[in-house]
Design a protein around this motif. Structure first.
Motif, PDB file in Angstrom:
ATOM      1  N   PHE A 281       0.833  -1.239   0.098  1.00  0.00           N
ATOM      2  CA  PHE A 281      -0.058  -0.059   0.033  1.00  0.00           C
ATOM      3  C   PHE A 281       1.086   1.198  -0.053  1.00  0.00           C
ATOM      4  CE2 PHE A 281      -2.012   3.501   2.096  1.00  0.00           C
ATOM      5  CZ  PHE A 281      -3.268   3.672   1.525  1.00  0.00           C
ATOM      6  N   PHE A 282       1.794   1.333   0.819  1.00  0.00           N
ATOM      7  CA  PHE A 282       2.490   2.496   0.883  1.00  0.00           C
ATOM      8  C   PHE A 282       3.608   2.769  -0.298  1.00  0.00           C
ATOM      9  CE2 PHE A 282       1.835   2.271   5.754  1.00  0.00           C
ATOM     10  CZ  PHE A 282       1.296   3.262   5.883  1.00  0.00           C
ATOM     11  N   GLN A 283       3.796   1.705  -1.115  1.00  0.00           N
ATOM     12  CA  GLN A 283       4.423   2.041  -2.463  1.00  0.00           C
ATOM     13  C   GLN A 283       3.866   2.928  -3.082  1.00  0.00           C
ATOM     14  OE1 GLN A 283       5.239  -1.733  -4.301  1.00  0.00           O
ATOM     15  NE2 GLN A 283       6.576  -2.549  -2.689  1.00  0.00           N
ATOM     16  N   ASN A 284       2.746   3.115  -3.086  1.00  0.00           N
ATOM     17  CA  ASN A 284       1.817   4.155  -4.189  1.00  0.00           C
ATOM     18  C   ASN A 284       1.081   5.260  -3.340  1.00  0.00           C
ATOM     19  OD1 ASN A 284       2.637   2.690  -6.561  1.00  0.00           O
ATOM     20  ND2 ASN A 284       1.266   1.005  -5.737  1.00  0.00           N
ATOM     21  N   ASN A 285       0.904   5.183  -2.082  1.00  0.00           N
ATOM     22  CA  ASN A 285       0.264   5.867  -1.120  1.00  0.00           C
ATOM     23  C   ASN A 285       1.051   6.748  -0.174  1.00  0.00           C
ATOM     24  OD1 ASN A 285      -2.610   5.386  -2.581  1.00  0.00           O
ATOM     25  ND2 ASN A 285      -1.808   3.420  -2.042  1.00  0.00           N
ATOM     26  N   SER A 286       0.916   7.727   0.204  1.00  0.00           N
ATOM     27  CA  SER A 286       1.373   8.440   1.391  1.00  0.00           C
ATOM     28  C   SER A 286       0.415   9.293   2.409  1.00  0.00           C
ATOM     29  CB  SER A 286       2.716   9.444   1.082  1.00  0.00           C
ATOM     30  OG  SER A 286       2.085  10.414   0.155  1.00  0.00           O
ATOM     31  N   GLN A 287      -0.898   9.043   2.058  1.00  0.00           N
ATOM     32  CA  GLN A 287      -1.718   9.807   2.722  1.00  0.00           C
ATOM     33  C   GLN A 287      -2.063   9.252   4.096  1.00  0.00           C
ATOM     34  OE1 GLN A 287      -2.600   8.275   0.167  1.00  0.00           O
ATOM     35  NE2 GLN A 287      -4.722   7.345   0.208  1.00  0.00           N
ATOM     36  N   VAL A 288      -1.794   8.334   4.323  1.00  0.00           N
ATOM     37  CA  VAL A 288      -2.315   7.369   5.564  1.00  0.00           C
ATOM     38  C   VAL A 288      -1.284   7.342   6.555  1.00  0.00           C
ATOM     39  CG1 VAL A 288      -2.710   5.026   6.686  1.00  0.00           C
ATOM     40  CG2 VAL A 288      -3.770   6.015   4.436  1.00  0.00           C
ATOM     41  N   ASN A 289      -1.206   7.531   7.913  1.00  0.00           N
ATOM     42  CA  ASN A 289      -0.227   7.510   9.051  1.00  0.00           C
ATOM     43  C   ASN A 289      -0.508   6.040   9.644  1.00  0.00           C
ATOM     44  OD1 ASN A 289       0.807  10.302   8.816  1.00  0.00           O
ATOM     45  ND2 ASN A 289      -1.033  11.100   9.524  1.00  0.00           N
ATOM     46  N   LEU A 290       0.708   5.329   9.782  1.00  0.00           N
ATOM     47  CA  LEU A 290       0.580   4.080  10.439  1.00  0.00           C
ATOM     48  C   LEU A 290       1.164   4.282  11.706  1.00  0.00           C
ATOM     49  CD1 LEU A 290      -0.594   1.322  10.378  1.00  0.00           C
ATOM     50  CD2 LEU A 290       1.891   0.642   9.034  1.00  0.00           C
ATOM     51  N   HIS A 291       0.562   3.920  12.975  1.00  0.00           N
ATOM     52  CA  HIS A 291       0.995   4.129  14.101  1.00  0.00           C
ATOM     53  C   HIS A 291       1.606   2.686  14.894  1.00  0.00           C
ATOM     54  CE1 HIS A 291      -0.907   8.179  14.803  1.00  0.00           C
ATOM     55  NE2 HIS A 291      -1.364   7.604  13.599  1.00  0.00           N
ATOM     56  N   PHE A 292       2.683   2.618  15.322  1.00  0.00           N
ATOM     57  CA  PHE A 292       2.977   1.350  15.941  1.00  0.00           C
ATOM     58  C   PHE A 292       2.815   1.334  17.480  1.00  0.00           C
ATOM     59  CE2 PHE A 292       5.636  -1.628  18.574  1.00  0.00           C
ATOM     60  CZ  PHE A 292       5.390  -2.886  17.891  1.00  0.00           C
ATOM     61  N   ILE A 293       1.787   0.623  18.002  1.00  0.00           N
ATOM     62  CA  ILE A 293       1.250   0.728  19.404  1.00  0.00           C
ATOM     63  C   ILE A 293       1.624  -0.289  20.431  1.00  0.00           C
ATOM     64  CG2 ILE A 293      -0.641   2.247  18.557  1.00  0.00           C
ATOM     65  CD1 ILE A 293      -2.478  -0.817  18.549  1.00  0.00           C
ATOM     66  N   GLY A 294       2.499  -1.308  20.061  1.00  0.00           N
ATOM     67  CA  GLY A 294       2.870  -2.361  20.891  1.00  0.00           C
ATOM     68  C   GLY A 294       4.148  -2.240  21.347  1.00  0.00           C
ATOM     69  N   LYS A 295       4.426  -3.364  22.164  1.00  0.00           N
ATOM     70  CA  LYS A 295       5.749  -3.318  22.758  1.00  0.00           C
ATOM     71  C   LYS A 295       6.776  -3.419  21.479  1.00  0.00           C
ATOM     72  CE  LYS A 295       8.761  -3.948  26.002  1.00  0.00           C
ATOM     73  NZ  LYS A 295       9.674  -3.037  26.528  1.00  0.00           N
ATOM     74  N   LEU A 296       7.984  -2.315  21.658  1.00  0.00           N
ATOM     75  CA  LEU A 296       8.965  -2.396  20.631  1.00  0.00           C
ATOM     76  C   LEU A 296       9.995  -3.404  21.131  1.00  0.00           C
ATOM     77  CD1 LEU A 296       9.491  -1.014  17.900  1.00  0.00           C
ATOM     78  CD2 LEU A 296      10.424   0.692  19.162  1.00  0.00           C
TER      79      LEU A 296
END
Length: 183
Positions: A61-76
Motif C-alpha cells: 500500500f505504501f509504495q503508491n500512497n502516502s496519505q495514511v499514517n501508520l502508528h506502532f502501538i505495541g511493545k517495541l
C-alpha cells in the motif's frame, strides 16, 4: 456494512466530544478490504502492534500512497526495529535508550523521520514497561540528543481504578516538557 456504520458512529461521537482527539483504528487481524473502506471514508490513522503483520498488510500500500499514517502501538522489541522506518509514521511505545539509539540509526537508514510517544509508567506498576516519572526529563533529553522527534507521552493505566487522574497527570507532564500530544 455494520463495521462501517459502527466506525462512523464512534467517529461522530469523538468529534462531538473534541475536535482535537484523533482516532487511531487498530487493524490487527483485519482484512485489508475493510481497511480500504475506512481509507475511502477519509480516515488516515491506523495502528498495528505486530511489525511482521504490518509489513504483510501495509508494505505494498505504501509504495503508491502516502496519505495514511501508520502508528506502532505495541511493545517495541529491539530485534524488530530494522525496517520499521519504512512503515510507521508514529511509534507510541518508546521506553528505553537502547531502542531510542536503534531508532535513530533506523531513521538514518530509511531517510524518514518518525514521531514518537514516550511510554510512561505513570502508576509505577512493576509489571509494566515505561519510563518512570522521575527519569522522564533525562530520557527526553537523551532522545532529543539522538535527534528523535518526541511529540508526546503515552501510558497504559491500571485495569483497576479510575484512569482520569493518571491521564490528567500525563497531560500535565506533557505540558511541562513542551510536548503537544498524549496517547
Amino acid at each position: 456494512m455494520k463495521f462501517l456504520q459502527n466506525f462512523k458512529s464512534i467517529k461522530n461521537e469523538i468529534n462531538n466530544y473534541s475536535k482535537k482527539t484523533n482516532l487511531i483504528v487498530v487493524t490487527k487481524n483485519q482484512d485489508f478490504s475493510k481497511i480500504t473502506c475506512l481509507i475511502n471514508e477519509g480516515h488516515k490513522d491506523f495502528g498495528e502492534n505486530r511489525i511482521q503483520e504490518a509489513k504483510r498488510k501495509w508494505e505494498f500500500f505504501f509504495q503508491n500512497n502516502s496519505q495514511v499514517n501508520l502508528h506502532f502501538i505495541g511493545k517495541l522489541q529491539s530485534n524488530k526495529i530494522k525496517g520499521i522506518g519504512n512503515l510507521f509514521n508514529f511509534i507510541h511505545s518508546l521506553d528505553n535508550i537502547k531502542n531510542a539509539e536503534l531508532l535513530a540509526e533506523e531513521e538514518i537508514r530509511s531517510s524518514k523521520k518518525i514521531k514518537y510517544f514516550i511510554q510512561v509508567n505513570i502508576a509505577n506498576e512493576p509489571q509494566k514497561s515505561g519510563i518512570k516519572e522521575e527519569d522522564l526529563g533525562n530520557f527526553i533529553y537523551l532522545c532529543k540528543k539522538n535527534n528523535l522527534n518526541i511529540v508526546g507521552l503515552m501510558c497504559i493505566p491500571p485495569l483497576i481504578g479510575d484512569p482520569i487522574l493518571l491521564f490528567k497527570r500525563l497531560k500535565d507532564l506533557s505540558t511541562h516538557y513542551s510536548l503537544s500530544r498524549v496517547s
